[in-house]
Write a protein that holds these residues in place. Structure first.
Motif, PDB file in Angstrom:
ATOM      1  N   GLN A  41     -26.058   8.789 -28.348  1.00 57.84           N
ATOM      2  CA  GLN A  41     -24.885   8.669 -29.233  1.00 57.84           C
ATOM      3  C   GLN A  41     -25.109   9.352 -30.579  1.00 57.84           C
ATOM      4  O   GLN A  41     -24.207   9.946 -31.139  1.00 57.84           O
ATOM      5  CB  GLN A  41     -24.571   7.191 -29.479  1.00 57.84           C
ATOM      6  CG  GLN A  41     -23.883   6.520 -28.311  1.00 57.84           C
ATOM      7  CD  GLN A  41     -23.853   5.003 -28.442  1.00 57.84           C
ATOM      8  OE1 GLN A  41     -24.627   4.412 -29.203  1.00 57.84           O
ATOM      9  NE2 GLN A  41     -22.992   4.368 -27.681  1.00 57.84           N
ATOM     10  N   GLU A  42     -26.331   9.231 -31.109  1.00 59.60           N
ATOM     11  CA  GLU A  42     -26.608   9.762 -32.454  1.00 59.60           C
ATOM     12  C   GLU A  42     -27.946  10.510 -32.481  1.00 59.60           C
ATOM     13  O   GLU A  42     -28.905  10.049 -33.101  1.00 59.60           O
ATOM     14  CB  GLU A  42     -26.670   8.611 -33.463  1.00 59.60           C
ATOM     15  CG  GLU A  42     -25.348   7.907 -33.676  1.00 59.60           C
ATOM     16  CD  GLU A  42     -25.487   6.812 -34.717  1.00 59.60           C
ATOM     17  OE1 GLU A  42     -25.070   7.019 -35.866  1.00 59.60           O
ATOM     18  OE2 GLU A  42     -26.036   5.750 -34.361  1.00 59.60           O
ATOM     19  N   PRO A  43     -28.005  11.640 -31.776  1.00 55.62           N
ATOM     20  CA  PRO A  43     -29.305  12.313 -31.634  1.00 55.62           C
ATOM     21  C   PRO A  43     -29.927  12.757 -32.960  1.00 55.62           C
ATOM     22  O   PRO A  43     -31.144  12.680 -33.127  1.00 55.62           O
ATOM     23  CB  PRO A  43     -29.005  13.509 -30.723  1.00 55.62           C
ATOM     24  CG  PRO A  43     -27.530  13.674 -30.744  1.00 55.62           C
ATOM     25  CD  PRO A  43     -26.938  12.344 -31.040  1.00 55.62           C
ATOM     26  N   VAL A  44     -29.094  13.167 -33.907  1.00 53.25           N
ATOM     27  CA  VAL A  44     -29.649  13.660 -35.173  1.00 53.25           C
ATOM     28  C   VAL A  44     -30.317  12.514 -35.937  1.00 53.25           C
ATOM     29  O   VAL A  44     -31.427  12.653 -36.467  1.00 53.25           O
ATOM     30  CB  VAL A  44     -28.550  14.344 -36.017  1.00 53.25           C
ATOM     31  CG1 VAL A  44     -29.044  14.640 -37.430  1.00 53.25           C
ATOM     32  CG2 VAL A  44     -28.104  15.635 -35.334  1.00 53.25           C
ATOM     33  N   LYS A  45     -29.636  11.382 -35.965  1.00 51.04           N
ATOM     34  CA  LYS A  45     -30.194  10.222 -36.652  1.00 51.04           C
ATOM     35  C   LYS A  45     -31.563   9.848 -36.052  1.00 51.04           C
ATOM     36  O   LYS A  45     -32.528   9.581 -36.775  1.00 51.04           O
ATOM     37  CB  LYS A  45     -29.218   9.043 -36.510  1.00 51.04           C
ATOM     38  CG  LYS A  45     -29.758   7.729 -37.003  1.00 51.04           C
ATOM     39  CD  LYS A  45     -28.695   6.647 -36.897  1.00 51.04           C
ATOM     40  CE  LYS A  45     -29.347   5.269 -36.772  1.00 51.04           C
ATOM     41  NZ  LYS A  45     -28.377   4.214 -36.555  1.00 51.04           N
ATOM     42  N   TYR A  46     -31.646   9.859 -34.718  1.00 51.48           N
ATOM     43  CA  TYR A  46     -32.905   9.459 -34.084  1.00 51.48           C
ATOM     44  C   TYR A  46     -33.974  10.544 -34.177  1.00 51.48           C
ATOM     45  O   TYR A  46     -35.163  10.248 -34.209  1.00 51.48           O
ATOM     46  CB  TYR A  46     -32.648   8.985 -32.651  1.00 51.48           C
ATOM     47  CG  TYR A  46     -32.037   7.601 -32.677  1.00 51.48           C
ATOM     48  CD1 TYR A  46     -32.843   6.482 -32.859  1.00 51.48           C
ATOM     49  CD2 TYR A  46     -30.659   7.419 -32.626  1.00 51.48           C
ATOM     50  CE1 TYR A  46     -32.298   5.225 -32.955  1.00 51.48           C
ATOM     51  CE2 TYR A  46     -30.096   6.156 -32.720  1.00 51.48           C
ATOM     52  CZ  TYR A  46     -30.929   5.054 -32.888  1.00 51.48           C
ATOM     53  OH  TYR A  46     -30.393   3.800 -33.002  1.00 51.48           O
TER      54      TYR A  46
END
Ligand code: A3P
Length: 301
Positions: A203-208
């Motif tokens: 869902q949030e690859p950049v955040k992870y």
């Protein structure tokens, strides 16, 4: 016991979980001989939970300044060639491969937390754990083992496989014990154990990607952020990109006569494929087991 469907290796009960004897041999050798270093990082997961993806992400993150990203080793190597599987190498007597990795080493294990050698659970080492909805893990594993071991039992059915999965009969034991083991430890030592869920990363690859970089000790600089490096790393490691690479279409690994095509690590890469394989009843029963096993643990289902 022999688990039909999945593997020619016998399963044994060890410390309350089933484990395939090939990996048990590796685990016991690790307990005897593995010496961790304080800088070591371990990627731990139940099989089919996103190991290949996380291997790519961690490796790309840690080596991002050593290569232009369009000539990165991940463009020509499968992620499993970049980060070794510990119990496999120890089982086949290849521990020198692990010893030869320069620090900071990154290694992968599918072992239950309770089976890890003390040298790994020693408070210095960092562990990244990824887990996934057991329903999706089951479906993913079903396709994977069918490809690899179907000659063992051609008549095996998804229903049989489902029953065994519910009972925790598999090469690395119960998925619920697996997740809980790492979860409990991550609550005690959050600075050393990063606990991630496949769905959240999707869902949030950049955040992870940022979280991972920080955890492994090479956070992105402001300049890198402004240049879009995080997005480029995410793109390099994306399902679509990796699946289309020649190495992942045609390559394979061979261990003790077991051939695994690299292509088999890239099937759908989605959340919720279980809907195409399970009846509502099957899904509800699996969810009920998950709910019951995780009750009171605080894991967000
Ligand atoms: P599916 O079979 O549901 O498609 P593991 O690497 O632990 O063996 O897990 C394999 C699962 O992760 C497979 O799931 C595979 O398609 C998926 N996968 C592999 N690479 C991925 C990526 N870059 N992004 C998202 N999912 C990926």
């Amino acid at each position: 016991i022999m688990r039909p469907v999945t593997s020619p290796h016998q399963l044994r009960l060890y410390k309350g979980n089933w484990i395939n004897q090939f990996f048990l041999r590796g685990a016991l050798a690790m307990q005897q001989h593995f010496k961790s270093r304080p800088t070591d990082i371990f990627l731990a997961s139940y099989p089919k939970s996103g190991t290949t993806w996380l291997k790519a992400m961690i490796f790309a993150t840690m080596t991002r300044t050593s290569y232009p990203l369009d000539q990165h080793p991940l463009c020509t190597h499968n992620p499993h060639q970049c980060i070794s599987s510990m119990e496999k190498e120890f089982s086949i007597g290849n521990s020198q491969i692990i010893e030869a990795i320069p620090s900071p080493r990154v290694m992968n294990t599918h072992l239950q937390y309770s089976v890890l050698p003390e040298s790994i659970t020693n408070p210095d080492c960092r562990i990244i754990y990824v887990w996934r909805d057991p329903k999706d893990v089951l479906v993913s594993e079903w396709y994977f083992v069918k490809k690899i071991y179907m000659d063992v039992d051609e008549k095996a059915t998804f229903d049989q496989f489902y029953e065994l999965f519910c009972q925790g009969v598999g090469p690395f034991g119960s998925i619920w014990n697996h997740v809980l083991g790492y979860w409990k430890e991550s609550k005690l030592r959050p600075e050393k154990i990063l606990f991630l869920k496949y769905k959240h990363i999707l869902q949030e690859p950049v955040k992870y990607a940022k979280k991972l970089a920080h955890f492994v000790g090479c956070p992105y600089s402001k300049a890198e952020e402004n240049q879009g490096v995080i997005e480029q790393i995410v793109e390099l490691c994306s399902f679509k990109k990796l699946k289309e690479l020649d190495v992942n279409k045609g390559g394979e690994s061979v261990t003790n006569d077991v051939h695994i095509s690299y292509a088999d690590f890239f099937r759908k890469g989605e959340v919720g494929d279980w809907k195409n394989h399970m009846t509502t009843e099957m899904a509800e029963r699996l969810d009920a087991i998950t709910k019951e096993k995780f009750k009171g643990s605080g894991i967000e289902i």
